[in-house]
Design an enzyme around this catalytic site. Structure first.
Site, PDB file in Angstrom:
ATOM      1  NE  ARG A 113       5.685   0.527  -9.536  1.00  0.00           N
ATOM      2  CZ  ARG A 113       6.305  -0.010 -10.588  1.00  0.00           C
ATOM      3  NH1 ARG A 113       7.080   0.717 -11.361  1.00  0.00           N
ATOM      4  NH2 ARG A 113       6.145  -1.280 -10.863  1.00  0.00           N
ATOM      5  CE  LYS A 144      -2.905  21.766 -11.082  1.00  0.00           C
ATOM      6  NZ  LYS A 144      -4.354  21.853 -11.305  1.00  0.00           N
ATOM      7  CG  HIS A 177       6.760  -5.042  -7.725  1.00  0.00           C
ATOM      8  ND1 HIS A 177       5.406  -5.126  -7.940  1.00  0.00           N
ATOM      9  CD2 HIS A 177       7.311  -4.702  -8.917  1.00  0.00           C
ATOM     10  CE1 HIS A 177       5.150  -4.842  -9.217  1.00  0.00           C
ATOM     11  NE2 HIS A 177       6.296  -4.587  -9.828  1.00  0.00           N
ATOM     12  NE  ARG A 218       8.274  -5.307 -17.558  1.00  0.00           N
ATOM     13  CZ  ARG A 218       9.040  -5.076 -18.608  1.00  0.00           C
ATOM     14  NH1 ARG A 218       8.935  -5.804 -19.667  1.00  0.00           N
ATOM     15  NH2 ARG A 218       9.944  -4.106 -18.554  1.00  0.00           N
ATOM     16  CB  THR A 219       3.889  -2.864 -13.162  1.00  0.00           C
ATOM     17  OG1 THR A 219       5.130  -3.538 -13.027  1.00  0.00           O
ATOM     18  CG2 THR A 219       3.015  -3.174 -11.964  1.00  0.00           C
TER      19      THR A 219
END
Lengths: 165, 323
Positions: free
Chosen positions: B111, B89, B139, B61-62
Site C-alpha cells: 500500500r 530514515k 485498489h 481493514r485492508t
C-alpha cells in the site's frame, strides 16, 4: 459400473458393521458422485440415512506447482463434526496415493474420526506413498503413460471406465 | 520465481486484466469462503511461503484482511509499516524491497501513497507483488470483493446498473471498480459534485448524474465512496453538512426508488456525511458482506499468484484425472 458400485456398497456395510456412525466422503469431483450413488444403494438396502460429504483436496496438495495456471477448486462440505464417526473416503481412481494423503490431512482438520477407510472404483497401481484401499471396484494394471478416465452419468452423461494407452 | 499463473506475476490493477482473469478470481474466491467457516480456519496451500505486508499508508481493514487471508493459507507473514521502519530514515522503496528479498521472501503486498508504486516495484523485484492501494491509481482487491459481493447478491454482474457515489476523482476504489464493472458487462454511472468528477469520464461509456435522486432512480447498486475529510479543506466541497444535504444517501431518498437498491461502502464510513446510519445498517446494506468477501478474494489472489506452473500441471494431468 453399477454392479461394481453395488458390490462396493455391500462391502462398506460389512466393513462398517451397518450404517451407525457411517459417513461417506467423496473426493471432488467424480468421487462425490460415486459416494452419492453408493450412499443411495446403502439407504435402499438398509432403510437408514447415510450422511455424506464432499472434499476438495486442492488446498492440501503437497506441490502447489502442480495445480496448474488456472486451478479450479471445488466445494468442500462435511456433514458436521467427524469425531467418533467411521469415515469412508470414496474416489474414482487410486494412483500415486497423494490425493488420499491430502484427504487424510484435510479430514484431520474436521475432527477425529474413530476410523477412516478408503474405497475406490479403480485401483491402477503406481503408488508413491504407503497407502492402500480397503475396498476396490476393479484393479487395473497400467503404466505411467496410461490414462484412466472415469465417466459418470451425472457429469458426463454416461458411466464408463477407459484406460487410454 | 517466474510464474505462469493465469494472473501473471503481479496483481497491480484491473485495467489491464481480461474478463476471464477477473471471473476466475471470483470463481476461485467461492471455495475460500468456506475455509473461513471451518472449525480450523486454515489450509496448508501456502505453507512455507513468506509474505511481507508493506504498508506506507495507514490501513486497518485492508491490512488485517490480507493478514487473515495469508494466515488462513498457512503463509508466514511480516508486517512493515512506514513509520518506525527504515523508510522513515529515508530509504527508497526499491532498496526496502530489495533488502526484504535478500531475506528470501516470496510475495509483497504493498500500500503506497504514490500512483504506480506497485507496478514500479513489481518490475524491479522477482517476488509476486499485490497492490493494496497505490495513490489515486487502483485498489484491485477492493474492486474484486465489490464484484463478488454484487454477484452474490444479484446472481450476476452483466446488465446490472451500478452507480459510484461521491469522490470519484480521488478514489482508487472507484477507478478499479470502473474497470472491473465495465469489463464484466455492468452499466456504470457516477454521481457527485462536479468538482469531484473526473473530466471526460463520459468517454469511457460511464453515465454521470449531478443529482443523487437521479442516480437512485436509475441504479440497482449504489457503491457509496468515502468522502475524505481533507477534501473540504482543499475547497472541493463547501461543507460536510452541505454534502450530506445534497448527496447523502438517506432512507427518504431511497424510498422514492421502486426497486430495492443494494448499498455498498468500501469503508471506513463517515456516518451522516456520505451515508445515513439507517441506510448503512439497513436491510439492503451489504457493507459487512463486503468485508467477509474481502478475505476470500484475497485468499484467491494469493493462491492464484503463488501457484501454477503449466509444465508440472501438464505432467500431473498425464498421470490421470485423479492420483
Amino acid at each position: 459400473m453399477s454392479r461394481a458400485l453395488q458390490r462396493m456398497a455391500v462391502e462398506i456395510l460389512e466393513l462398517a458393521h451397518g450404517t451407525d456412525d457411517l459417513v461417506l466422503i467423496g473426493i471432488q469431483r467424480r468421487g462425490v458422485e460415486l459416494a452419492e450413488r453408493i450412499a443411495k444403494l446403502i439407504e435402499r438396502e438398509e432403510g437408514a440415512a447415510v450422511p455424506r460429504g464432499a472434499l476438495d483436496i486442492t488446498l492440501y496438495r503437497d506441490d502447489l506447482g502442480t495445480v496448474g495456471p488456472k486451478p479450479v477448486i471445488g466445494e468442500t462440505h462435511l456433514p458436521g463434526d467427524l469425531t467418533g464417526k467411521h469415515a469412508v473416503i470414496v474416489d474414482d481412481v487410486l494412483y500415486t496415493g497423494r490425493t488420499v494423503r491430502a484427504a487424510l490431512d484435510e479430514l484431520a482438520d474436521f475432527g477425529r474420526p474413530k476410523r477412516i477407510s478408503l474405497c475406490v472404483l479403480v485401483d491402477r497401481g503406481g503408488r508413491e506413498l504407503p497407502i492402500q484401499a480397503d475396498i476396490v471396484g476393479k484393479a487395473v494394471k497400467t503404466t505411467a503413460d496410461d490414462r484412466v478416465e472415469v465417466l459418470v452419468e451425472e457429469l458426463d452423461g454416461r458411466d464408463q471406465v477407459d484406460v487410454v494407452r | 520465481m517466474t510464474s505462469s499463473s493465469i494472473l501473471g506475476k503481479d496483481l497491480t490493477g484491473l485495467e489491464h486484466m481480461t474478463p476471464e482473469q477477473i471471473r476466475h478470481i471470483l470463481d476461485t474466491a467461492e471455495p475460500f469462503k468456506e475455509v473461513s467457516e471451518r472449525p480450523i480456519k486454515k489450509v496448508p496451500a501456502l505453507r512455507g511461503k513468506t509474505i511481507v505486508n508493506l504498508f506506507f499508508e495507514a490501513s486497518t481493514r485492508t491490512r488485517i484482511s490480507f493478514e487473515f487471508a495469508e494466515k488462513r493459507l498457512s503463509a508466514d507473514t511480516v508486517n512493515v509499516a512506514a513509520t518506525g521502519s527504515s523508510v522513515s530514515k529515508g530509504e527508497t522503496l526499491v532498496d526496502t524491497a530489495r533488502n526484504l528479498e535478500a531475506m528470501r521472501i516470496d510475495m509483497v503486498v504493498i500500500r503506497h501513497p504514490s500512483s504506480g508504486a506497485a507496478e514500479f516495484l513489481g518490475n524491479r523485484i522477482a517476488s509476486n507483488v499485490i497492490n493494496a492501494g497505490d495513490g489515486k491509481h487502483e485498489h484491485p482487491t477492493q474492486a474484486l470483493l465489490d464484484l463478488l459481493t454484487i454477484r452474490d447478491k444479484h446472481g450476476k454482474i452483466e446488465g446490472l446498473k451500478v452507480c459510484l457515489v461521491g469522490d470519484v476523482l480521488h478514489s482508487r476504489v472507484a477507478r478499479s471498480n470502473l474497470w472491473g464493472l465495465t469489463k464484466l458487462g455492468a452499466e456504470v454511472a457516477v454521481c457527485g459534485p462536479w468538482t469531484l468528477m473526473p473530466r471526460g469520464i463520459e468517454e469511457l461509456g460511464v453515465k454521470v448524474f449531478g443529482r443523487i435522486e437521479e442516480a437512485i432512480e436509475w441504479a440497482d447498486v449504489l457503491n457509496v465512496l468515502r468522502l475524505q475529510l481533507e477534501r473540504m479543506e482543499k475547497g472541493f466541497i463547501p461543507s460536510l453538512r452541505e454534502y450530506y444535504r445534497v448527496f447523502g444517501v438517506t432512507p427518504e431518498r431511497l424510498e422514492r426508488s421502486r426497486r430495492a437498491i443494494t448499498i455498498m461502502h468500501p469503508g471506513p464510513m463517515n456516518r451522516g456525511v456520505e451515508i445515513d446510519s439507517r441506510v448503512a445498517d439497513g436491510p439492503h446494506s451489504v457493507i459487512l458482506d463486503q468485508v467477509t468477501n474481502g478475505v476470500a478474494v484475497r485468499m484467491a489472489v494469493l493462491y492464484l499468484l503463488a501457484g501454477g506452473r503449466a509444465d508440472l500441471a501438464d505432467a500431473a494431468k498425464r498421470g490421470g484425472a485423479s492420483e
